[in-house]
Design a protein around this motif. Structure first.
Motif, mmCIF file in Angstrom:
data_model
loop_
_atom_site.group_PDB
_atom_site.id
_atom_site.type_symbol
_atom_site.label_atom_id
_atom_site.label_comp_id
_atom_site.label_asym_id
_atom_site.label_seq_id
_atom_site.Cartn_x
_atom_site.Cartn_y
_atom_site.Cartn_z
ATOM 1 N N LYS A 150 0.703 -1.143 -0.317
ATOM 2 C CA LYS A 150 0.067 -0.077 0.056
ATOM 3 C C LYS A 150 0.652 1.333 -0.019
ATOM 4 O O LYS A 150 0.246 2.563 -0.898
ATOM 5 N N ILE A 151 1.579 0.807 0.566
ATOM 6 C CA ILE A 151 2.929 2.130 0.524
ATOM 7 C C ILE A 151 4.121 2.089 0.277
ATOM 8 O O ILE A 151 4.992 1.147 1.390
ATOM 9 N N ILE A 152 5.210 2.620 -0.258
ATOM 10 C CA ILE A 152 6.695 2.240 -1.137
ATOM 11 C C ILE A 152 7.177 3.315 -0.372
ATOM 12 O O ILE A 152 6.456 4.562 -1.629
ATOM 13 N N ARG A 153 8.461 3.503 -0.319
ATOM 14 C CA ARG A 153 9.079 4.411 0.008
ATOM 15 C C ARG A 153 9.997 4.150 -0.883
ATOM 16 O O ARG A 153 10.816 3.415 -0.168
ATOM 17 N N GLY A 154 11.208 5.432 -0.690
ATOM 18 C CA GLY A 154 12.393 5.367 -0.924
ATOM 19 C C GLY A 154 13.511 6.572 -0.312
ATOM 20 O O GLY A 154 12.854 7.127 0.428
ATOM 21 N N ARG A 155 14.454 7.385 -0.802
ATOM 22 C CA ARG A 155 15.419 8.347 0.338
ATOM 23 C C ARG A 155 15.989 8.380 -0.819
ATOM 24 O O ARG A 155 15.449 8.959 -2.255
ATOM 25 N N ALA A 156 15.032 10.674 -0.471
ATOM 26 C CA ALA A 156 15.946 11.596 -1.629
ATOM 27 C C ALA A 156 16.151 12.618 -0.834
ATOM 28 O O ALA A 156 16.611 13.020 0.393
ATOM 29 N N PHE A 157 17.173 13.324 -1.405
ATOM 30 C CA PHE A 157 17.531 14.301 -0.700
ATOM 31 C C PHE A 157 18.076 15.052 -2.384
ATOM 32 O O PHE A 157 18.366 15.506 -3.596
ATOM 33 N N CYS A 158 17.042 16.475 -2.008
ATOM 34 C CA CYS A 158 16.678 17.116 -3.845
ATOM 35 C C CYS A 158 16.872 18.182 -3.805
ATOM 36 O O CYS A 158 17.505 18.922 -4.869
ATOM 37 N N ASP A 159 17.121 19.483 -3.172
ATOM 38 C CA ASP A 159 17.284 20.604 -2.603
ATOM 39 C C ASP A 159 18.361 20.930 -1.290
ATOM 40 O O ASP A 159 17.767 20.138 -0.115
ATOM 41 N N SER A 160 18.276 22.418 -1.577
ATOM 42 C CA SER A 160 19.299 22.570 0.002
ATOM 43 C C SER A 160 18.152 23.842 0.765
ATOM 44 O O SER A 160 17.904 24.419 1.344
ATOM 45 N N LEU A 161 16.644 23.495 0.193
ATOM 46 C CA LEU A 161 14.954 24.535 0.372
ATOM 47 C C LEU A 161 14.069 23.283 0.956
ATOM 48 O O LEU A 161 14.224 22.712 -0.031
ATOM 49 N N PRO A 162 13.874 23.384 2.029
ATOM 50 C CA PRO A 162 12.275 22.333 2.290
ATOM 51 C C PRO A 162 11.272 22.582 1.664
ATOM 52 O O PRO A 162 10.941 20.658 1.193
ATOM 53 N N GLU A 163 10.924 23.413 0.952
ATOM 54 C CA GLU A 163 10.140 23.722 0.387
ATOM 55 C C GLU A 163 10.074 22.882 -1.895
ATOM 56 O O GLU A 163 8.961 22.262 -1.989
ATOM 57 N N LYS A 164 11.312 22.200 -1.963
ATOM 58 C CA LYS A 164 11.281 21.442 -2.549
ATOM 59 C C LYS A 164 11.824 20.454 -2.341
ATOM 60 O O LYS A 164 12.467 19.177 -3.613
ATOM 61 N N GLU A 165 12.006 19.680 -1.220
ATOM 62 C CA GLU A 165 12.182 18.346 -0.747
ATOM 63 C C GLU A 165 11.325 17.865 -0.942
ATOM 64 O O GLU A 165 10.144 18.167 -1.546
ATOM 65 N N GLY A 166 11.774 16.295 -1.353
ATOM 66 C CA GLY A 166 10.604 15.112 -1.561
ATOM 67 C C GLY A 166 9.725 14.434 -0.507
ATOM 68 O O GLY A 166 9.526 13.050 -1.303
ATOM 69 N N CYS A 167 10.704 14.478 0.319
ATOM 70 C CA CYS A 167 10.771 14.146 1.737
ATOM 71 C C CYS A 167 9.309 14.292 2.692
ATOM 72 O O CYS A 167 8.575 14.278 3.650
ATOM 73 N N TYR A 168 7.703 14.876 1.759
ATOM 74 C CA TYR A 168 6.673 14.965 2.548
ATOM 75 C C TYR A 168 6.126 14.169 1.787
ATOM 76 O O TYR A 168 5.914 13.806 0.517
ATOM 77 N N PHE A 169 4.837 14.368 2.518
ATOM 78 C CA PHE A 169 3.585 12.914 2.249
ATOM 79 C C PHE A 169 2.579 13.683 1.028
ATOM 80 O O PHE A 169 2.733 15.043 1.526
ATOM 81 N N HIS A 170 2.447 13.574 0.311
ATOM 82 C CA HIS A 170 1.562 14.374 -0.723
ATOM 83 C C HIS A 170 0.336 13.361 -1.371
ATOM 84 O O HIS A 170 0.147 14.082 -2.676
#
Length: 255
Positions: A150-170
């Motif tokens: 039901k849920i599949i998790r990876g790891r990510a670091f997108c940028d140095s700004l929180p609003e550009k990160e992929g680590c939030y649930f959408h």
């Protein structure tokens, strides 16, 4: 034209009322999902003892389940009884992307996913979430695994700004987590605080991943207990909520 009988009218009225009473799940409260990968069961259990006063919840993504000793199996069951989630992380912990590139998706499912699910079920763990070993994923893998989890998790670091990160649930069943192992190249308390502040301010769920909780960091794949207490204390002081990966299912969009 067919006549509407009293019975048919009552059925239509019942269906109408029932559909009106179905509520869409409320938007989740701002919070954090702390996930742990691999098989550091003893360390997870000790961390739980320390963090209990925060009424925390976590998701423990377990690999090599058949190599874990009986005392550790009992500890996993204790964690599960306390409300933590026990999830999957591969049977052998192969790098999924590399394995599929060399052998194909079929052999990957046969060697990494199917035996893991059978063993986890046999040992009393109902697995509905999965975290990719090493955090690496691909469209081929996501397509195959979304039928099993039901849920599949990876790891990510997108940028140095929180609003550009992929680590939030959408709202997607495919999620990413920010690595809080203290040796990780992108980790810092300052940036972790920024991520937490952004989640609080924007009413979002922040996903974090860890491996082995320790008092003092001596190697890679270790998270200082101080870091976990920092996160838990922030959650407590800011009236946020702890979630598990499994909790996200009620808010995911159909994919």
């Amino acid at each position: 034209m067919s006549k509407i009988t009293p019975f048919l009218l009552s059925v239509l009225l019942f269906n109408f009322i029932t559909s009106c009473n179905k509520k869409t799940p409320e938007k989740p409260q701002a919070g954090v999902i702390i996930t742990f990968d691999d098989a550091y069961v003893d360390e997870w259990f000790e961390a739980d003892k320390i963090l209990k006063p925060y009424h925390w919840k976590a998701t423990f993504n377990v690999c090599r389940i058949d190599s874990i000793g009986e005392p550790q199996q009992k500890k996993l069951h204790q964690l599960q009884r306390e409300g933590h989630e026990i999830a999957g992380h591969g049977y052998h912990h192969f790098n999924a992307v590399k394995f599929v590139a060399e052998n194909g998706i079929g052999p990957y499912l046969k060697q990494e996913i199917d035996p893991m699910m059978v063993s986890m079920k046999r040992r009393g763990f109902k697995v509905t979430s999965f975290a990719y070993p090493y955090g690496e994923r691909s469209p081929v893998l996501d397509t195959a695994l979304k039928k099993k989890f039901k849920i599949i998790r990876g790891r990510a670091f997108c940028d140095s700004l929180p609003e550009k990160e992929g680590c939030y649930f959408h709202g997607s069943k495919f999620v990413y987590a920010f690595d809080i192992d203290n040796s990780h190249i992108h980790f810092s308390y300052h940036y972790l605080l920024e991520l937490l502040d952004y989640a609080k301010k924007n009413n979002m769920i922040l996903l974090l991943c860890s491996h082995r909780p320790v008092k003092e960091v001596t190697a890679n794949y270790q998270t200082k207990m101080e870091t976990l207490e920092f996160v838990c204390n922030y959650i407590k002081l800011n009236d946020m909520k702890f979630y598990t990966l499994r909790d996200l299912d009620k808010w995911t969009k159909k994919q």
